[in-house]
Design an enzyme around this catalytic site. Structure first.
Site, PDB file in Angstrom:
ATOM      1  N   ASP A 496       0.692  -1.303  -0.098  1.00 27.58           N
ATOM      2  CA  ASP A 496       0.174   0.117   0.129  1.00 27.58           C
ATOM      3  C   ASP A 496       0.884   1.419  -0.096  1.00 27.58           C
ATOM      4  OD1 ASP A 496      -2.936   1.158   0.648  1.00 27.58           O
ATOM      5  OD2 ASP A 496      -1.526   2.201   1.778  1.00 27.58           O
ATOM      6  N   ILE A 497       0.604   2.349  -0.930  1.00 21.22           N
ATOM      7  CA  ILE A 497       1.490   3.579  -0.905  1.00 21.22           C
ATOM      8  C   ILE A 497       1.138   4.340   0.276  1.00 21.22           C
ATOM      9  CG2 ILE A 497       1.954   5.586  -2.420  1.00 21.22           C
ATOM     10  CD1 ILE A 497       1.065   4.067  -4.971  1.00 21.22           C
ATOM     11  N   GLU A 540      -4.691   2.272  -4.401  1.00 21.63           N
ATOM     12  CA  GLU A 540      -3.136   2.331  -4.254  1.00 21.63           C
ATOM     13  C   GLU A 540      -2.621   1.138  -3.606  1.00 21.63           C
ATOM     14  OE1 GLU A 540      -4.818   4.155  -0.380  1.00 21.63           O
ATOM     15  OE2 GLU A 540      -5.539   3.969  -2.643  1.00 21.63           O
TER      16      GLU A 540
END
Length: 624
Positions: A496-497, A540
């Site tokens: 996950d960004i 994301e």
């Protein structure tokens, strides 16, 4: 379309054949200057200067003594008590003979007598009397000796038995005077009496003529039957048109009629053929022959035949045919005189329709009209012969044969051209098929390429170019089952960004999209095996599937991904973790078994991702 003109070679050859055929038929008639034999007048004929041995056979046409309502014994024919009632014309029915100022009608009994004075050369020679048929039973005597019988004579319908039976009766006489006595009874047919020609002559000549006529008739009958069966078979193989069907039935009908009339050839094969069946079939061939001819012509030229009149003729003919089937002979034989105007009207309609076809230039219409005229000419000839206006031979059977051959030629010609057209169409279809197959093959290859592209699009994320969620789910199921069978480890990495929402809100959606593309591209470079899969999980979030990978190896790859993302040095001024874009990772590894499902390992990796985020982000977590 098949087009036939009358001036082409096949049509000209057919016309020449028809003309030669009709000339050959007429050539059988004797138009020479040989002196005519004496006439049978007043019940007597003097043949003392006409030898039956040296000359042609003598036709017993003329005036016979007639004894109405009596069976005269031949031995008492010259007694005073047995004087004839008068003279009667033979051949011919006795219906119109006047007795007590009234016609006697068809039913009754009677005796015929004629006296011949023979040439001295004919005495004690083998002679023969040829008789065709009587209506409807007879006994024949010569000089008081019975020499033949047809049916059983009686003076009532219940007692008599009708029969048509052509006979050649041999006899010899020891004196020049010959007395022929014929007793006749009829209670079954509308017309009665001595209605057919009788001939006397040398036995050899009579039998030779009879055998010749029989062979000719059988050849004609056989030709008609073969033509009929051939076209019926043609229809069974190619039933797209009923023309050969109607033509075949018509030919068979005329062939059957030829077996039952004239010399009645059917008796040569079935001597005991019943009179009841013979007379019914004879009338049915008349009443059904006309509508069959009509249906044949209508199927040949459907637009030229008046359909309403055709239906009327068909219904009327079927009613007459039903009368033959449902009523006894003494009733249905009376219908023939009523049928004559119907047949005349039908003939006029046939000629009218044939002329219309010629005027409209239909295929084969001129040959059809030409053959029809020949057929009608043969009918007229026979009517004139029957009325003793001319003395040619009967030609109706020949007319039918010529007509049938002409129509068979036309149908064969049509079928030949139809088959030729079909073969050309088949060749054209094969060429088109080959071209079409080549086109289809090329189009199929193009479609396959397009399908592959479409299929790939359904499995690839449109923004990042890596696998999408659908492909991720399918691959996870496949690899889960494969690892379960091989009892090996399956690793799943969830990424996950960090603070991507702030990045997207502050730098804009276009920069956010570019950031996602960069992260996806970098992650894909970090895995090298064909079975490994990098996919966009959603938003994301990303996911990596690593088959046959232990925890240590999975953590190494996860760390490689994390550090590579950080080394991209994509500025992120709104992150509290780093000044660049970073990523948090959760790792889960398991050996799949019966108690697990693919979603279980995915959930474990997801929970460890959130653990990494809660521990400060930009890190890898592989513990609970």
């Amino acid at each position: 379309m098949i087009i036939m003109h009358i001036n082409n070679k096949p049509a000209l050859l057919l016309k020449m054949f028809l003309l030669v055929g009709m000339l050959s038929i007429s050539s059988g008639n004797d138009f020479s200057t040989i002196a005519a034999p004496p006439a049978l007048i007043g019940g007597k004929v003097d043949l003392s200067d006409w030898s039956l041995i040296e000359h042609d056979s003598y036709k017993l046409r003329g005036e016979w003594n007639f004894y109405y309502n009596k069976f005269i014994d031949p031995d008492s024919i010259f007694t005073f008590a047995n004087q004839p009632n008068g003279l009667i014309a033979v051949p011919g029915p006795w219906d119109n003979y006047i007795y007590s100022n009234e016609p006697i009608g068809g039913f009754g009994i009677g005796t015929y007598h004629a006296q011949l004075i023979l040439n001295a050369k004919d005495v004690n020679k083998n002679l023969a009397l040829r008789v065709n048929s009587f209506s409807t039973a007879a006994r024949i005597f010569i000089n008081g000796v019975e020499i033949g019988q047809a049916g059983y004579l009686a003076d009532s319908r219940v007692a008599m038995q009708p029969e048509y039976y052509p006979m050649i009766l041999d006899f010899t006489v020891d004196r020049p005077q010959v007395d022929i006595v014929i007793q006749v009874s009829n209670f079954y047919h509308k017309q009665g009496g001595f209605w057919a020609m009788a001939t006397v002559g040398s036995e050899n000549k009579i039998r030779q003529d009879n055998n010749f006529n029989l062979v000719v008739n059988l050849l004609i009958i056989g030709s008609l039957v073969i033509i009929g069966l051939y076209h019926m078979g043609m229809y069974s193989l190619r039933d797209y048109t009923r023309t050969p069907f109607y033509f075949g039935l018509f030919a068979l009908t005329i062939g059957i009629r030829a077996l039952l009339t004239g010399d009645i050839p059917i008796h040569h094969f079935f001597p005991d053929f019943p009179w009841w069946a013979l007379i019914r079939l004879e009338y049915l061939t008349v009443y059904l022959g006309i509508p069959l001819f009509m249906k044949f012509q209508q199927s040949l030229f459907p637009d030229d035949f008046p359909r309403r009149l055709a239906r009327i003729i068909l219904v009327v003919c079927l009613l007459f045919a039903a009368t033959v089937i449902l009523t006894p002979p003494w009733i249905f034989t009376r219908t023939l005189i009523l049928f004559f105007p119907i047949s005349l009207i039908a003939s006029i309609i046939y000629l009218y329709a044939s002329i219309q076809s010629v005027l409209r230039k239909r295929i084969g219409s001129r040959i059809f009209l030409f053959a029809t005229v020949i057929l009608f000419a043969s009918f007229i000839n026979d009517l004139l012969v029957s009325a003793e206006i001319i003395f040619t031979s009967y030609t109706t059977t020949y007319g039918f044969l010529v007509f049938m051959i002409a129509q068979a030629f036309l149908l064969s010609y049509r079928f030949f051209n139809t088959l030729k057209t079909i073969e050309n169409q088949e060749r054209e279809l094969r060429r088109n098929k080959d071209n079409l197959e080549g086109t289809v093959t090329a189009r199929t290859v193009e479609l396959q390429k397009v399908n592959r592209r479409l299929k790939a699009l359904t499995r690839i994320d449109g923004l990042t170019g890596i696998a999408n969620r659908r492909r991720l789910d399918n691959s996870l199921k496949v690899e889960f089952q494969r690892m379960k069978r091989s009892k090996k480890s399956l690793a799943v990495i969830m990424c996950d960004i960090d603070y991507f929402k702030k990045y997207n809100d502050n730098y804009g959606h276009l920069a956010g999209d570019e950031c996602l593309q960069s992260v996806a591209s970098t992650m894909k470079k970090c895995v090298n095996r064909p079975a490994d899969l990098v996919a966009r999980y959603g938003g994301e979030e990303f996911c990596v599937i690593l088959p046959d990978t232990e925890l240590t190896g999975a953590v190494q790859i996860a760390e490689r991904i994390r550090s590579s993302i950080e080394k991209m040095a994509v500025p992120h001024g709104y992150s509290t973790t780093s000044e660049f874009v970073t990523i948090s990772i959760g790792v889960a590894v398991a050996v799949p078994d019966e108690n697990q499902a693919p979603k279980d390992i995915l959930e474990v990796a997801d929970s460890r991702l959130y653990k990494a985020k809660s521990d400060g982000r930009n890190r890898v977590n592989s513990d609970e």
